[in-house]
Write a protein that holds these residues in place. Sequence first.
Motif, PDB file in Angstrom:
ATOM      1  N   LEU A 264      64.818  49.674  22.460  1.00 41.55           N
ATOM      2  CA  LEU A 264      63.389  49.748  22.180  1.00 41.55           C
ATOM      3  C   LEU A 264      62.666  50.345  23.377  1.00 41.55           C
ATOM      4  CD1 LEU A 264      61.045  49.055  20.259  1.00 41.55           C
ATOM      5  CD2 LEU A 264      60.908  46.816  21.376  1.00 41.55           C
ATOM      6  N   LEU A 265      61.986  51.481  23.173  1.00 43.98           N
ATOM      7  CA  LEU A 265      61.178  52.130  24.205  1.00 43.98           C
ATOM      8  C   LEU A 265      59.711  51.912  23.882  1.00 43.98           C
ATOM      9  CD1 LEU A 265      63.092  55.553  24.314  1.00 43.98           C
ATOM     10  CD2 LEU A 265      63.551  53.518  25.678  1.00 43.98           C
ATOM     11  N   PHE A 266      58.877  51.681  24.904  1.00 40.82           N
ATOM     12  CA  PHE A 266      57.467  51.399  24.631  1.00 40.82           C
ATOM     13  C   PHE A 266      56.588  51.884  25.774  1.00 40.82           C
ATOM     14  CE2 PHE A 266      59.812  47.601  25.977  1.00 40.82           C
ATOM     15  CZ  PHE A 266      59.261  47.389  27.225  1.00 40.82           C
ATOM     16  N   ASP A 267      55.333  52.133  25.434  1.00 43.66           N
ATOM     17  CA  ASP A 267      54.291  52.484  26.396  1.00 43.66           C
ATOM     18  C   ASP A 267      52.996  51.901  25.841  1.00 43.66           C
ATOM     19  OD1 ASP A 267      52.567  53.488  28.235  1.00 43.66           O
ATOM     20  OD2 ASP A 267      53.194  55.576  28.048  1.00 43.66           O
ATOM     21  N   ILE A 268      52.622  50.722  26.312  1.00 42.31           N
ATOM     22  CA  ILE A 268      51.530  49.943  25.732  1.00 42.31           C
ATOM     23  C   ILE A 268      50.480  49.672  26.799  1.00 42.31           C
ATOM     24  CG2 ILE A 268      50.912  47.774  24.594  1.00 42.31           C
ATOM     25  CD1 ILE A 268      53.781  47.674  23.535  1.00 42.31           C
ATOM     26  N   GLY A 269      49.228  49.880  26.434  1.00 41.92           N
ATOM     27  CA  GLY A 269      48.107  49.564  27.313  1.00 41.92           C
ATOM     28  C   GLY A 269      47.350  48.352  26.799  1.00 41.92           C
ATOM     29  N   ALA A 270      46.807  47.566  27.724  1.00 41.34           N
ATOM     30  CA  ALA A 270      46.038  46.367  27.359  1.00 41.34           C
ATOM     31  C   ALA A 270      44.759  46.319  28.180  1.00 41.34           C
ATOM     32  CB  ALA A 270      46.859  45.103  27.599  1.00 41.34           C
ATOM     33  N   THR A 271      43.642  46.109  27.495  1.00 42.31           N
ATOM     34  CA  THR A 271      42.353  45.925  28.155  1.00 42.31           C
ATOM     35  C   THR A 271      41.886  44.507  27.860  1.00 42.31           C
ATOM     36  OG1 THR A 271      41.799  48.265  27.867  1.00 42.31           O
ATOM     37  CG2 THR A 271      39.991  46.751  28.346  1.00 42.31           C
ATOM     38  N   ALA A 272      41.725  43.704  28.904  1.00 42.10           N
ATOM     39  CA  ALA A 272      41.341  42.299  28.748  1.00 42.10           C
ATOM     40  C   ALA A 272      39.983  42.069  29.387  1.00 42.10           C
ATOM     41  CB  ALA A 272      42.389  41.391  29.383  1.00 42.10           C
ATOM     42  N   ARG A 273      39.179  41.248  28.740  1.00 44.46           N
ATOM     43  CA  ARG A 273      37.856  40.911  29.255  1.00 44.46           C
ATOM     44  C   ARG A 273      37.652  39.396  29.221  1.00 44.46           C
ATOM     45  NH1 ARG A 273      38.401  44.968  31.061  1.00 44.46           N
ATOM     46  NH2 ARG A 273      37.283  46.936  30.836  1.00 44.46           N
ATOM     47  N   ALA A 274      37.274  38.830  30.393  1.00 41.73           N
ATOM     48  CA  ALA A 274      36.951  37.399  30.525  1.00 41.73           C
ATOM     49  C   ALA A 274      38.091  36.513  30.031  1.00 41.73           C
ATOM     50  CB  ALA A 274      35.662  37.067  29.790  1.00 41.73           C
ATOM     51  N   THR A 286      39.771  33.380  35.847  1.00 47.17           N
ATOM     52  CA  THR A 286      39.215  34.226  34.782  1.00 47.17           C
ATOM     53  C   THR A 286      39.139  35.651  35.312  1.00 47.17           C
ATOM     54  OG1 THR A 286      37.933  32.376  33.919  1.00 47.17           O
ATOM     55  CG2 THR A 286      37.268  34.578  33.230  1.00 47.17           C
ATOM     56  N   ALA A 287      39.585  36.603  34.507  1.00 48.04           N
ATOM     57  CA  ALA A 287      39.706  37.964  35.025  1.00 48.04           C
ATOM     58  C   ALA A 287      39.484  39.003  33.935  1.00 48.04           C
ATOM     59  CB  ALA A 287      41.084  38.164  35.654  1.00 48.04           C
ATOM     60  N   ASN A 288      39.128  40.212  34.382  1.00 50.00           N
ATOM     61  CA  ASN A 288      39.158  41.414  33.552  1.00 50.00           C
ATOM     62  C   ASN A 288      40.350  42.250  34.003  1.00 50.00           C
ATOM     63  OD1 ASN A 288      36.680  40.573  32.469  1.00 50.00           O
ATOM     64  ND2 ASN A 288      35.524  41.699  34.030  1.00 50.00           N
ATOM     65  N   ALA A 289      40.992  42.940  33.066  1.00 48.27           N
ATOM     66  CA  ALA A 289      42.209  43.670  33.437  1.00 48.27           C
ATOM     67  C   ALA A 289      42.382  44.920  32.600  1.00 48.27           C
ATOM     68  CB  ALA A 289      43.435  42.767  33.286  1.00 48.27           C
ATOM     69  N   ASN A 290      42.973  45.926  33.219  1.00 50.12           N
ATOM     70  CA  ASN A 290      43.458  47.121  32.542  1.00 50.12           C
ATOM     71  C   ASN A 290      44.911  47.300  32.960  1.00 50.12           C
ATOM     72  OD1 ASN A 290      41.126  48.479  31.082  1.00 50.12           O
ATOM     73  ND2 ASN A 290      40.232  48.178  33.120  1.00 50.12           N
ATOM     74  N   LEU A 291      45.827  47.011  32.033  1.00 50.83           N
ATOM     75  CA  LEU A 291      47.243  47.002  32.365  1.00 50.83           C
ATOM     76  C   LEU A 291      48.015  47.958  31.459  1.00 50.83           C
ATOM     77  CD1 LEU A 291      47.724  43.138  32.746  1.00 50.83           C
ATOM     78  CD2 LEU A 291      47.467  44.808  34.585  1.00 50.83           C
ATOM     79  N   ARG A 292      49.167  48.377  31.950  1.00 52.17           N
ATOM     80  CA  ARG A 292      50.046  49.249  31.180  1.00 52.17           C
ATOM     81  C   ARG A 292      51.476  48.753  31.313  1.00 52.17           C
ATOM     82  NH1 ARG A 292      51.527  55.565  32.571  1.00 52.17           N
ATOM     83  NH2 ARG A 292      52.850  55.976  30.733  1.00 52.17           N
ATOM     84  N   LEU A 293      52.159  48.602  30.191  1.00 53.36           N
ATOM     85  CA  LEU A 293      53.553  48.193  30.163  1.00 53.36           C
ATOM     86  C   LEU A 293      54.364  49.349  29.599  1.00 53.36           C
ATOM     87  CD1 LEU A 293      55.674  45.919  30.500  1.00 53.36           C
ATOM     88  CD2 LEU A 293      55.180  45.245  28.146  1.00 53.36           C
ATOM     89  N   ALA A 294      55.231  49.917  30.420  1.00 55.80           N
ATOM     90  CA  ALA A 294      56.005  51.092  30.012  1.00 55.80           C
ATOM     91  C   ALA A 294      57.465  50.905  30.377  1.00 55.80           C
ATOM     92  CB  ALA A 294      55.461  52.351  30.687  1.00 55.80           C
ATOM     93  N   GLY A 295      58.347  51.400  29.509  1.00 52.72           N
ATOM     94  CA  GLY A 295      59.774  51.322  29.785  1.00 52.72           C
ATOM     95  C   GLY A 295      60.554  50.992  28.535  1.00 52.72           C
TER      96      GLY A 295
END
Length: 504
Positions: A264-274, A286-295
Amino acid sequence: AHIHFRDLAFDKERAGDFALDAVTRGQQLAIQGHSNFEQAELKVQGAVGMARDFPADLDLSFRHLDVDSLLNIYLPGKITGHSTLAGTLTLHGPLRLPRQLKMSANLESLEAEIAHVQLHNAEPVRFEVADQMLRLESLHLSGSGTDFTAHGRAQLGEPREMDFRLDGTVSMSLLQTLNPKISARGMLGLNLSAGGTFSNPVLQGRLEVKDAFVSHNDFPSGLSNLNGVLLFDQNRIQIESLNGATGGGTVALTGSGSYQKGLLLFDIGATARAVRLRYPPGVSSTANANLRLAGSTNAALLSGEVLVTKMGVTPGFDFGAYLEKSKRSVAVAGPDTLESRLRLDVHVVTTPELQMQTAIAKLSGNADLRVRGTADRPVAVGRVNANEGGEISFNGTKYRLERGEVAFSNPAKTEPIIDIQAATRVRDYDITVNISGDVSKPNGLKATWHSEPPLPEADVIALLALGRTREESAALQGSGSSGFGGEASNLLINEALNTAVSSR
């Protein structure tokens, strides 16, 4: 011939007796069999030619037949309740050449419980096996949050090609059959066609996620109120939209994945708020985040930015004890786990005046850290600063923070170097304490004490611990009052207080 099976059992569950009669008439062998089961019924009748390849015409009929043992072959450990079957099955063809046999079935009743999801057929299930081909004419299952239809065909011999169509809704609880660490609720809307081969399936269509909840035992928080649409195009899946909630905040996911030769190959982005995260246990942020999971499932990288806006620590949380526990958990986890294959490169910063309150401190400050390493062995590099004016309470005395800094400079492991200066006033003395050193090492912290007007360090500690100097304690002891005096007792007080401060 007359054959009588007594106490017949399926998968160690007793069914009952079964009798079989076989009578030859010329070159034809007539077969009749019937069960004497407690709760089920099974009948067999037909004929077998006693020449060449033994051509057979056999009919089986059954009612309330327990098929747990059959389903456990394909879903080991996932069958959570009794599964029963009722219907008819016909077998035609040469018994000596199984690949040339033709089998057709009409299942009037099918009931099963898979991963605590109860399923039953809404209409008769009909399928046929002939010429090394399975043809599914009709399958309509319904149950707890599930109602879907399927039809199509599959090649039983190589290259094992298939062509199926699935439409309807499926309970997400069935995902637990794929991985016991997954917990899931909600529904999936299916409009899919499956082609290709069993080893390399090709999917086309869409999958709609409806009010779903998904969590994994290896992650501290799950996703709830998950809604969105996933699009399938051959071996690729694209997130058209997928939004949910976690930790009181919101999460939006984007990206794609593909399936190639069992990987399984993936490239997923996540935007989190509060989003509130309780990790490690005892710390809430408590945090805001912009993350990327790839591989891939063999190796992946989590990268991005995290902005911490709030932080709290529960009473009793011990950072030193947490570091020790982390070291032990790495040894237990082993070298080849999901956490060991996930590399990290995450930039973590805080708001400029981040407030943090614990059982002994009320502080404000900021942090700028880079988290690298792997998920099972993260390494923090950077700096944490505490603003002047914070308060720390210890041993009944309140200290005012004058300087506070934690530096993480070792790129190989998390090694916090602390440099703190705090001041307090006891009676007519202004007392300053300096604490510095490596938190992660035994006896790595060192505390020094000063006073104005000047006093020996032992007197400063005695003043903090008992509210009086050594001379005053000796005077009290001489007058018969309770007190501590002597060099040995002063050393004891000094050591005890320094040990307690270092632990905190």
